[in-house]
Design a protein around this motif. Structure first.
Motif, PDB file in Angstrom:
ATOM      1  N   THR A  51       0.803  -1.225   0.000  1.00  0.00           N
ATOM      2  CA  THR A  51       0.000   0.000   0.000  1.00  0.00           C
ATOM      3  C   THR A  51       0.838   1.278   0.000  1.00  0.00           C
ATOM      4  O   THR A  51       0.276   2.375   0.068  1.00  0.00           O
TER       5      THR A  51
ATOM      6  N   GLY B 287      -3.193   9.864  -5.685  1.00  0.00           N
ATOM      7  CA  GLY B 287      -3.640   8.757  -4.835  1.00  0.00           C
ATOM      8  C   GLY B 287      -2.813   8.597  -3.568  1.00  0.00           C
ATOM      9  O   GLY B 287      -3.201   7.862  -2.659  1.00  0.00           O
TER      10      GLY B 287
ATOM     11  N   LEU C 167     -11.565   4.721  -6.101  1.00  0.00           N
ATOM     12  CA  LEU C 167     -11.795   3.289  -5.884  1.00  0.00           C
ATOM     13  C   LEU C 167     -13.066   3.045  -5.079  1.00  0.00           C
ATOM     14  O   LEU C 167     -13.913   2.246  -5.474  1.00  0.00           O
TER      15      LEU C 167
ATOM     16  N   ASP D  50       1.580  11.278  -7.389  1.00  0.00           N
ATOM     17  CA  ASP D  50       0.265  10.792  -7.797  1.00  0.00           C
ATOM     18  C   ASP D  50      -0.743  11.253  -6.760  1.00  0.00           C
ATOM     19  O   ASP D  50      -0.476  11.198  -5.558  1.00  0.00           O
TER      20      ASP D  50
ATOM     21  N   TYR E 145      -0.788   4.643  -0.612  1.00  0.00           N
ATOM     22  CA  TYR E 145      -1.424   4.846  -1.914  1.00  0.00           C
ATOM     23  C   TYR E 145      -2.787   4.173  -1.957  1.00  0.00           C
ATOM     24  O   TYR E 145      -2.951   3.021  -1.541  1.00  0.00           O
ATOM     25  N   GLN E 146      -3.762   4.920  -2.455  1.00  0.00           N
ATOM     26  CA  GLN E 146      -5.092   4.371  -2.692  1.00  0.00           C
ATOM     27  C   GLN E 146      -5.569   4.880  -4.046  1.00  0.00           C
ATOM     28  O   GLN E 146      -5.525   6.088  -4.309  1.00  0.00           O
ATOM     29  N   THR E 147      -5.978   3.969  -4.901  1.00  0.00           N
ATOM     30  CA  THR E 147      -6.411   4.348  -6.249  1.00  0.00           C
ATOM     31  C   THR E 147      -7.528   5.388  -6.177  1.00  0.00           C
ATOM     32  O   THR E 147      -8.550   5.156  -5.520  1.00  0.00           O
TER      33      THR E 147
END
Length: 197
Positions: A114, A137, A177, A135, A172-174
């Motif tokens: 993650t 995210g 999502l 990014d 990181y998290q898309t």
């Protein structure tokens, strides 16, 4: 660095020959900088535009490039790069800059599914730069508290860290999502109701 084995070694400044394996020559980068390091100076867009376009990577070894908003947020801890500190474009100049950047680097850096975690000891508050692509995210915490991620060096990330020993966590998290999952569940429920009706 790996090169196809030939009779004559290529002239590669800053690299030392290590071995030849499977017909490939392996070289070690003498100017390697560990993941997560600090700067004393910054450059803004104007300074970047005025510098030799093909050598801007050398400039970014001397000072961190920040956009105008990031400069305002961090000019209390970083100074603009003085004219007499503009980097030399020689191999020796690059080696000196790499040595300077290695003075304050993360003592630990680990990746997981993650994101990543880093640990660093600083003698003063500073930005810690990571050559990880920026990014939206990503979120960051320093010593458990939310931190602003600065877009630095034309597409990478830096975060402000206080003096002393600190733990830095990037997660990181898309983007979108959870919203996408909710939309999928809602659509599946709608289809189920339609079939029942």
């Amino acid at each position: 660095l790996v090169y196809e084995s030939r009779e004559e070694d290529p002239d590669i400044g800053g690299f030392t020959y290590v071995a030849t394996e499977n017909g490939l020559k392996i070289y070690e980068n003498e100017n390697f900088i560990p993941m997560g390091f600090t700067y004393d100076y910054y450059v803004d867009q104007e300074a970047l535009d005025a510098y030799n376009k093909s050598k801007r990577d050398v400039l970014m070894a001397a000072a961190i490039y920040l956009d105008d908003e990031a400069v305002v947020r961090n000019r209390d801890i970083l100074a603009p790069l003085p004219e007499d500190h503009m980097p030399s474009l020689s191999d020796a100049g690059l080696a000196k800059l790499a040595q300077e950047r290695r003075q304050h680097t993360c003592k630990a850096f680990t990746r997981d599914n993650t994101g990543f975690t880093a640990e660093i000891d600083l003698d003063r508050e500073n930005l810690v730069f990571f050559s990880v692509p920026y990014d939206k995210g990503f979120s960051a915490q320093v010593n458990g508290e939310d931190a602003v991620i600065e877009k630095a060096n034309a597409g990478f990330m830096a975060v402000r860290v206080p003096a002393g020993s600190s733990t830095i966590r990037f997660t990181y998290q898309t983007p979108g999502l959870h919203l996408g999952m909710l939309a999928t569940l809602g659509a599946a429920g709608g289809i189920a109701c339609y079939i029942l009706i």
